[in-house]
Scaffold this motif. Structure first.
Motif, PDB file in Angstrom:
ATOM      1  N   LEU B  32      17.612  10.102 -15.380  1.00  0.00           N
ATOM      2  CA  LEU B  32      18.566  11.093 -14.877  1.00  0.00           C
ATOM      3  C   LEU B  32      18.291  11.493 -13.432  1.00  0.00           C
ATOM      4  O   LEU B  32      19.213  11.593 -12.624  1.00  0.00           O
ATOM      5  CB  LEU B  32      18.534  12.345 -15.766  1.00  0.00           C
ATOM      6  N   GLY B  33      17.038  11.756 -13.111  1.00  0.00           N
ATOM      7  CA  GLY B  33      16.722  12.258 -11.773  1.00  0.00           C
ATOM      8  C   GLY B  33      17.253  11.366 -10.670  1.00  0.00           C
ATOM      9  O   GLY B  33      17.977  11.815  -9.773  1.00  0.00           O
ATOM     10  N   LYS B 240      16.301  14.989  -6.159  1.00  0.00           N
ATOM     11  CA  LYS B 240      16.208  14.371  -7.483  1.00  0.00           C
ATOM     12  C   LYS B 240      16.847  15.299  -8.515  1.00  0.00           C
ATOM     13  O   LYS B 240      16.628  16.506  -8.495  1.00  0.00           O
ATOM     14  CB  LYS B 240      14.734  14.120  -7.835  1.00  0.00           C
ATOM     15  N   GLY B 241      17.679  14.740  -9.373  1.00  0.00           N
ATOM     16  CA  GLY B 241      18.340  15.555 -10.396  1.00  0.00           C
ATOM     17  C   GLY B 241      19.477  16.415  -9.861  1.00  0.00           C
ATOM     18  O   GLY B 241      19.962  17.311 -10.551  1.00  0.00           O
ATOM     19  N   LEU B 247      17.115  20.262 -13.697  1.00  0.00           N
ATOM     20  CA  LEU B 247      16.496  18.969 -13.380  1.00  0.00           C
ATOM     21  C   LEU B 247      16.169  18.819 -11.898  1.00  0.00           C
ATOM     22  O   LEU B 247      15.470  17.871 -11.506  1.00  0.00           O
ATOM     23  CB  LEU B 247      17.452  17.829 -13.779  1.00  0.00           C
ATOM     24  N   GLU B 248      16.689  19.733 -11.088  1.00  0.00           N
ATOM     25  CA  GLU B 248      16.616  19.498  -9.634  1.00  0.00           C
ATOM     26  C   GLU B 248      15.196  19.564  -9.076  1.00  0.00           C
ATOM     27  O   GLU B 248      14.453  20.501  -9.375  1.00  0.00           O
ATOM     28  CB  GLU B 248      17.507  20.521  -8.901  1.00  0.00           C
ATOM     29  N   SER B 253      12.197  15.201 -14.169  1.00  0.00           N
ATOM     30  CA  SER B 253      13.573  14.709 -14.314  1.00  0.00           C
ATOM     31  C   SER B 253      13.663  13.190 -14.195  1.00  0.00           C
ATOM     32  O   SER B 253      14.735  12.611 -14.334  1.00  0.00           O
ATOM     33  CB  SER B 253      14.497  15.362 -13.283  1.00  0.00           C
TER      34      SER B 253
END
Lengths: 331, 278
Positions: B32-33, B240-241, B247-248, B253
């Motif tokens: 995901l990230g 990222k994310g 997730l950020e 992530s």
């Protein structure tokens, strides 16, 4: 061991012209053939990784020559990209560097995508001689045989090498064309019927079969067959110039029609020709197989190709010994 | 795309992120990230930059796109679905047995030029396609999207050196510079900075851009290729994310399997963040 040659009926002028035509090492003959091909097909690209000499040869065709430098991973990746986009790249490197340094790019980018990249390598087997084990490639056939879609060719001399290069040009998938470093004696004194995947029968026989791949192994198998003939043992000699796809039919016929098979190669006894033949015979039924090749060790002896092969136990005498055992005539 | 509407791209990027989260909610999870950090880059590339034809993926004059960071496949599938290369419903098959949509992309998916995933392959492949286009007199350009951690692979720099030497000005490398790799930040693991200087030293034209600013990305990409006979690298600063607050910019992530509960929470976070940003 003295220089290996084939007994021949020489008719002076023809013989001389043939000798002259194939006077160089196989790799030089292939380069000449590639240049001729490139002149007729603008999609052909000579992709160099600083192997030396190609830059001069292709000086007149600069658009069809690209040197990526000493960078084998990029060599294979770029060639795959070029092939996908419509070019027909012939990449040049040493066998060891194609097989192990750029192994993943060959696997994923070239073979995995079934792209028409032709990997033309020199210094196959132990032909790098005194250069030492970093430059030997006694594992190249085993590694390349594991690559899906890849056709693996090992011409026995300059005549076959030229034929193999021409055949690879029109082949739909990727091809690995394994050449040596230096000139080796000619096996063929006239044009041969080279077809990918079809073993060449160099001598008929029904007691034992000698299956060989690579220049010196084929020459040694022929010499062993001559020695055996003098003792009344008839040895069939198959030149297995295509390791993949293997000519299974020829192997199975040998297994059915003779008492045993001796494989001979300038490669480790595992994974290459011997391994491939054993797989076929074990799976489909047949005969005993004795494998002659490089033992499972790093070859760190200093010496020329023939010297190294001799110390690895790849000799006509040993081939004949194994054949006698199989024929049941050993004392 | 003519008269590119940033709003249209933003809508699309949002849908791409929603779909990425759906894939992450499957039983195998997803990267995901790195998919979310690349979502805007992919949306702009496919929506306004790449000359490609979903009705004819093998069109000879197409631009080439190589997702060198193959682990961001979820984002690629979502974008390919947005543009009709693959049916949208197929995204639901992500990573399922028998599906075409592997964790790393396969060539048999329309729009995927090469299978990627082992890092450090994509730039060579794109360079080869770029060189072939030049040789064959085609207008094609080649784009490769690389992860920043991926730049630790030596083969990337073989390709970088080669592409510059051969003056492949129809080649563009895009680096998703989200700063993270699986075990930590890139600077902790194997530092990349000064990254722009490194690419310049290799003979590349360097553009730096906010990888989530759609207008800036559009301006950057449409000004390419560089005319100086050099390949161009776009260093896109990303998060990222990105888009999902939980997730950020987090190491965790990298690879996530969203439980149904977390999936709901992630979607809500995505929508809230979007409303806040609008």
């Amino acid at each position: 061991m003295t220089e290996l040659t084939i007994a021949q009926e020489a008719t002076a002028d023809e013989e001389l012209a043939w000798e002259e035509r194939y006077a160089g090492p196989s790799r030089d003959i292939c380069r000449r053939a590639l240049l001729d091909l490139a002149r007729t097909d603008p999609r052909i690209m000579c992709v160099d990784s600083d192997v030396g000499g190609l830059e001069n040869l292709f000086a007149d065709l600069p658009e069809q020559y690209v040197n990526v430098g000493i960078a084998e991973a990029n060599l294979m990746g770029m060639a795959a990209g070029m092939a996908a986009a419509g070019l027909v790249p012939f990449v040049h490197t040493l066998s060891g560097f194609a097989a192990t340094r750029a192994c993943e790019q060959v696997k994923v980018d070239v073979a995995g995508n079934n792209l028409p990249v032709r990997i033309v390598v020199s210094h196959g087997g132990l032909s790098a001689g005194h250069y030492g084990p970093t430059h030997h490639a006694a594992d190249d056939l085993g590694i390349m045989r594991l690559m899906p879609n890849l056709t693996v060719l090992v011409p026995a001399d300059a005549v076959e090498a030229e034929q193999a290069l021409l055949a690879s040009a029109g082949h739909p998938g990727p091809v690995f064309l394994r050449l040596g470093r230096s000139r080796t004696p000619l096996v063929h004194r006239q044009p041969c019927d080279f077809r990918i995947g079809r073993a060449l029968t160099l001598a008929d026989g029904d007691d034992v079969t000698l299956v060989a791949t690579g220049p010196y192994p084929v020459l040694m198998a022929l010499r062993a067959a001559e020695a055996l003939a003098a003792e009344g043992i008839s040895a069939r000699v198959l030149n297995m110039h295509t390791i993949k796809p293997l000519d299974e039919e020829a192997v199975l016929r040998a297994a059915a029609e003779t008492r045993g098979i001796v494989t001979v190669e300038d490669h480790l006894v595992v994974g290459g020709l011997g391994g491939a033949v054993c797989e076929v015979v074990a799976a489909r039924g047949g005969c005993p197989v004795r494998r002659i090749g490089v033992p499972d060790r790093f070859t760190d002896r200093v010496g020329g190709e023939l010297d190294l092969l001799e110390h690895a136990g790849v000799t006509p005498e040993r081939i004949a010994d194994e054949a006698r055992l199989l024929a049941g005539t050993a004392s | 795309m003519t008269g590119t509407d940033i709003g249209v791209l933003a809508e699309r990027a949002h849908r791409v992120r929603e779909r990425v989260l759906e894939m992450g909610a499957g039983e195998n999870g997803a990267h995901l990230g790195g998919s979310l950090s690349a979502a805007d880059l992919l949306t702009v590339l496919y929506g306004a930059v790449l000359r490609v034809r979903p009705d004819r993926p093998d069109w000879p004059d197409r631009d080439w796109f190589v997702l060198s960071k193959g682990h961001a496949s979820a984002a690629l599938y979502a974008v390919l679905a947005e543009h009709g290369f693959i049916p949208s419903e197929e995204c639901a098959d992500y990573a399922k047995p028998g599906s075409r949509l592997a964790g790393h992309p396969l060539r048999r998916v329309e729009g995927v030029e090469f299978p990627t995933g082992s890092l450090g392959h994509g730039l060579s492949l794109a360079a080869g396609a770029a060189l072939a286009a030049r040789r064959l007199g085609r207008p094609s350009r080649a784009f490769a999207l690389l992860g920043d951690g991926e730049l630790q692979e030596g083969s990337v720099w073989e390709a970088a050196m080669g592409a510059a030497h051969h003056g492949l000005d129809n080649l563009v490398a895009v680096v998703d510079r989200n700063g993270w790799q699986i075990s930590g930040t890139t600077e902790e693991c194997l530092s990349l900075e000064p990254l722009a200087d490194r690419w310049r030293a290799f003979g590349w034209a360097v553009r730096e851009v906010d990888g989530h600013d759609l207008s800036a990305l559009l301006a950057t990409f449409t000004a390419l290729p560089d005319t100086g006979g050099r390949p161009t690298v776009v260093l896109a600063r990303t998060v990222k994310g990105r888009g999902v607050p939980m997730l950020e910019d987090r190491k965790k992530s990298h690879y996530v399997q969203l439980t149904p509960k977390l999936h709901v929470r992630a979607l809500a976070g995505l929508r809230n963040r979007r409303e806040r940003d609008q």
